[in-house]
Design a protein around this motif. Sequence first.
Motif, PDB file in Angstrom:
ATOM      1  N   UNK A 119       5.395 -72.201 -66.148  1.00  0.00           N
ATOM      2  CA  UNK A 119       6.834 -72.459 -66.233  1.00  0.00           C
ATOM      3  C   UNK A 119       7.264 -72.628 -67.683  1.00  0.00           C
ATOM      4  N   UNK A 120       6.406 -73.210 -68.540  1.00  0.00           N
ATOM      5  CA  UNK A 120       6.747 -73.343 -69.953  1.00  0.00           C
ATOM      6  C   UNK A 120       6.919 -71.959 -70.589  1.00  0.00           C
ATOM      7  N   UNK A 121       6.044 -71.013 -70.226  1.00  0.00           N
ATOM      8  CA  UNK A 121       6.172 -69.656 -70.774  1.00  0.00           C
ATOM      9  C   UNK A 121       7.456 -68.984 -70.304  1.00  0.00           C
ATOM     10  N   UNK A 122       7.830 -69.230 -69.032  1.00  0.00           N
ATOM     11  CA  UNK A 122       9.086 -68.644 -68.551  1.00  0.00           C
ATOM     12  C   UNK A 122      10.290 -69.255 -69.257  1.00  0.00           C
ATOM     13  N   UNK A 123      10.266 -70.566 -69.506  1.00  0.00           N
ATOM     14  CA  UNK A 123      11.385 -71.221 -70.180  1.00  0.00           C
ATOM     15  C   UNK A 123      11.488 -70.817 -71.643  1.00  0.00           C
ATOM     16  N   UNK A 124      10.372 -70.399 -72.262  1.00  0.00           N
ATOM     17  CA  UNK A 124      10.407 -69.915 -73.635  1.00  0.00           C
ATOM     18  C   UNK A 124      10.805 -68.449 -73.715  1.00  0.00           C
ATOM     19  N   UNK A 125      11.024 -67.805 -72.590  1.00  0.00           N
ATOM     20  CA  UNK A 125      11.416 -66.401 -72.581  1.00  0.00           C
ATOM     21  C   UNK A 125      10.273 -65.459 -72.878  1.00  0.00           C
ATOM     22  N   UNK A 126       9.045 -65.870 -72.581  1.00  0.00           N
ATOM     23  CA  UNK A 126       7.861 -65.049 -72.845  1.00  0.00           C
ATOM     24  C   UNK A 126       7.329 -64.367 -71.601  1.00  0.00           C
ATOM     25  N   UNK A 127       7.750 -64.775 -70.432  1.00  0.00           N
ATOM     26  CA  UNK A 127       7.280 -64.227 -69.165  1.00  0.00           C
ATOM     27  C   UNK A 127       8.478 -64.102 -68.239  1.00  0.00           C
ATOM     28  N   UNK A 128       8.533 -62.992 -67.494  1.00  0.00           N
ATOM     29  CA  UNK A 128       9.609 -62.766 -66.535  1.00  0.00           C
ATOM     30  C   UNK A 128       9.010 -62.306 -65.214  1.00  0.00           C
ATOM     31  N   UNK A 129       9.699 -62.634 -64.132  1.00  0.00           N
ATOM     32  CA  UNK A 129       9.231 -62.260 -62.793  1.00  0.00           C
ATOM     33  C   UNK A 129       9.462 -60.764 -62.554  1.00  0.00           C
ATOM     34  N   UNK A 130       8.421 -60.084 -62.073  1.00  0.00           N
ATOM     35  CA  UNK A 130       8.556 -58.724 -61.564  1.00  0.00           C
ATOM     36  C   UNK A 130       8.627 -58.735 -60.052  1.00  0.00           C
ATOM     37  N   UNK A 131       7.795 -59.565 -59.439  1.00  0.00           N
ATOM     38  CA  UNK A 131       7.773 -59.697 -57.981  1.00  0.00           C
ATOM     39  C   UNK A 131       7.293 -61.100 -57.652  1.00  0.00           C
ATOM     40  N   UNK A 132       7.991 -61.761 -56.753  1.00  0.00           N
ATOM     41  CA  UNK A 132       7.624 -63.105 -56.330  1.00  0.00           C
ATOM     42  C   UNK A 132       6.553 -63.029 -55.244  1.00  0.00           C
ATOM     43  N   UNK A 133       5.543 -63.887 -55.373  1.00  0.00           N
ATOM     44  CA  UNK A 133       4.508 -63.956 -54.351  1.00  0.00           C
ATOM     45  C   UNK A 133       5.006 -64.640 -53.096  1.00  0.00           C
ATOM     46  N   UNK A 134       4.334 -64.368 -52.003  1.00  0.00           N
ATOM     47  CA  UNK A 134       4.746 -64.921 -50.720  1.00  0.00           C
ATOM     48  C   UNK A 134       3.504 -65.256 -49.905  1.00  0.00           C
ATOM     49  N   UNK A 135       3.625 -66.286 -49.091  1.00  0.00           N
ATOM     50  CA  UNK A 135       2.548 -66.670 -48.173  1.00  0.00           C
ATOM     51  C   UNK A 135       2.623 -65.901 -46.862  1.00  0.00           C
ATOM     52  N   UNK A 136       3.627 -65.062 -46.711  1.00  0.00           N
ATOM     53  CA  UNK A 136       3.763 -64.292 -45.479  1.00  0.00           C
ATOM     54  C   UNK A 136       2.624 -63.288 -45.359  1.00  0.00           C
ATOM     55  N   UNK A 137       2.126 -63.149 -44.153  1.00  0.00           N
ATOM     56  CA  UNK A 137       1.007 -62.239 -43.897  1.00  0.00           C
ATOM     57  C   UNK A 137       1.523 -60.799 -43.900  1.00  0.00           C
ATOM     58  N   UNK A 138       1.161 -60.045 -44.925  1.00  0.00           N
ATOM     59  CA  UNK A 138       1.623 -58.663 -44.996  1.00  0.00           C
ATOM     60  C   UNK A 138       0.911 -57.786 -43.975  1.00  0.00           C
ATOM     61  N   UNK A 139      -0.266 -58.184 -43.525  1.00  0.00           N
ATOM     62  CA  UNK A 139      -0.963 -57.407 -42.497  1.00  0.00           C
ATOM     63  C   UNK A 139      -0.233 -57.482 -41.162  1.00  0.00           C
ATOM     64  N   UNK A 140       0.379 -58.631 -40.858  1.00  0.00           N
ATOM     65  CA  UNK A 140       1.152 -58.737 -39.622  1.00  0.00           C
ATOM     66  C   UNK A 140       2.376 -57.835 -39.684  1.00  0.00           C
ATOM     67  N   UNK A 141       2.989 -57.735 -40.869  1.00  0.00           N
ATOM     68  CA  UNK A 141       4.134 -56.852 -41.016  1.00  0.00           C
ATOM     69  C   UNK A 141       3.711 -55.380 -40.944  1.00  0.00           C
ATOM     70  N   UNK A 142       2.546 -55.065 -41.472  1.00  0.00           N
ATOM     71  CA  UNK A 142       2.090 -53.680 -41.479  1.00  0.00           C
ATOM     72  C   UNK A 142       1.753 -53.208 -40.073  1.00  0.00           C
ATOM     73  N   UNK A 143       1.013 -54.004 -39.307  1.00  0.00           N
ATOM     74  CA  UNK A 143       0.576 -53.571 -37.986  1.00  0.00           C
ATOM     75  C   UNK A 143       1.607 -53.848 -36.899  1.00  0.00           C
ATOM     76  N   UNK A 144       2.540 -54.794 -37.133  1.00  0.00           N
ATOM     77  CA  UNK A 144       3.566 -55.069 -36.144  1.00  0.00           C
ATOM     78  C   UNK A 144       2.999 -55.694 -34.884  1.00  0.00           C
ATOM     79  N   UNK A 145       3.378 -55.139 -33.733  1.00  0.00           N
ATOM     80  CA  UNK A 145       2.910 -55.688 -32.457  1.00  0.00           C
ATOM     81  C   UNK A 145       1.433 -55.434 -32.225  1.00  0.00           C
TER      82      UNK A 145
END
Length: 483
Positions: A119-145
């Motif tokens: 967070x210190x690096x983000x507040x200094x303007x040295x790091x920016x988000x490209x994609x936010x991580x998530x705890x959602x199971x991407x395998x459940x989304x991929x396979x569906x039912x």
Amino acid sequence: MQHVSACRHINPVVRLDVSKTALVADTSRHPFGLICDSHAQEIGTTASRRLRRGADFLAAVQFMVGAGYHPKAGRTTVQLAEIFAKRMARSSEGHFPFSAEATARELGLKRRAVYNHARYLRELGLVAYVEHGSKRNVLRTRYGSAWTREHGYRGTATLFAAVAPRMWDEALGRRIEGEGYTARQVGVTDAGRELAIAAAVDKQRRMRSLRQTEPVDNSGQCTPSVVVPQPRSSSSVGGGIKDRTRERACREKSPRHRAKGSTGWSAARTAAAMREARCVQLHTWWTQGSCVRQLAHSLRPFFEAGWSWEEIARELARWTVPLRPRHVASYVSSEIRRRVNTGQLFLPDGLIAPYRQPTTSTWDDNATRHGPRYAAMQALKARTFRPAAARAAAAFEEIRRILGRRAEPGPATTSSVCRVPGARPENVLLSSTEIASLVETHDPVVACETLWAQVDEAAEHRLDTEDRLGSWEYWPPAGPEPY
């Protein structure tokens, strides 16, 4: 803003010294405010420009942290930036993944400390988000039912982009064109040029001092000038080296070995074989169009046995090849070997290598190194399991009897008359004299060019005949017949 001495986890002694930080100009002219708004920390809304090299990212981090723009950033923040710089090499855009667990194990910190310094690096303007991580199971989304527990769990990682704030570029005297993440450097000012020259001189001075302080490596061999001369030995004085040429000349000559890959055929003999192979090719339809040199090499067993091209062409005609082989020379070589080893073709001994027959063994004799051990094991089984051992012994005796019957040599097939000298027995039905008499009394064998000319002539004759039969004249329709 909280004072630095009030932060318990920061030791003021180990903080970066601003006076020793390279390329730190007068920062009082460049005020900087921390970027605490989370919306301004995204790649699309950040005011910092992108960086693609890890060295530039580390230089920006050392400048911003060393200048003291963030009261909580310190040596640990720089160490975290060094890990991020190593990961930047995997992407051409300067993006790198962020895993709190893996980074914490690498730095030996808690997950909460890793999150704080990121967070210190983000507040200094040295790091920016490209994609936010998530705890959602991407395998459940991929396979569906169709998702089941066996597919497992997989979350998405956070992706950061290395950026540099505009304040760092202004302090170094760089001219920037554009705004935000897509801005780029287009030049330097006079002050920036002086800073770049001072940095290059300082780097050269540090490298020179490092080379002077390094110890000299004397582990190598001495130069020829300091090698102690050795006294001459008695063998060199007595003429041992002098008489070596005479001893080598008087030594018995070893037999000259044939070069690797050579067949012992001279150039004239090879040319004669190619002429014979050309005649064979003209009289055998499925060999036409192949390489004459390769065909002559595959027919060498016949030439070694003394066969002429008429005899070879007659033998190849007996093979009844239904289709043209893809590689004629390989097919001829393999077919000659197969026919000789199966007894369908008879050539002098030594021309064709026989097939290697594997040794047959029932593993209970002394023919192999496991024989005595296997025999002892069978004896133990015979003492322990009498009926089963007796049946196994009877089965082995039957196997030995069948193998012995197959190993017995079959009756040798011999011919009553051998017309070709050096062959035992010969498989050509007619001799060279008989073939010559047949050629004199009958029409000569037509070559492929003559056959093609005859086929073209017959086709033209057929087309002319069809044209004559298909011609017609126009007759006007007759009038109606009277009643």
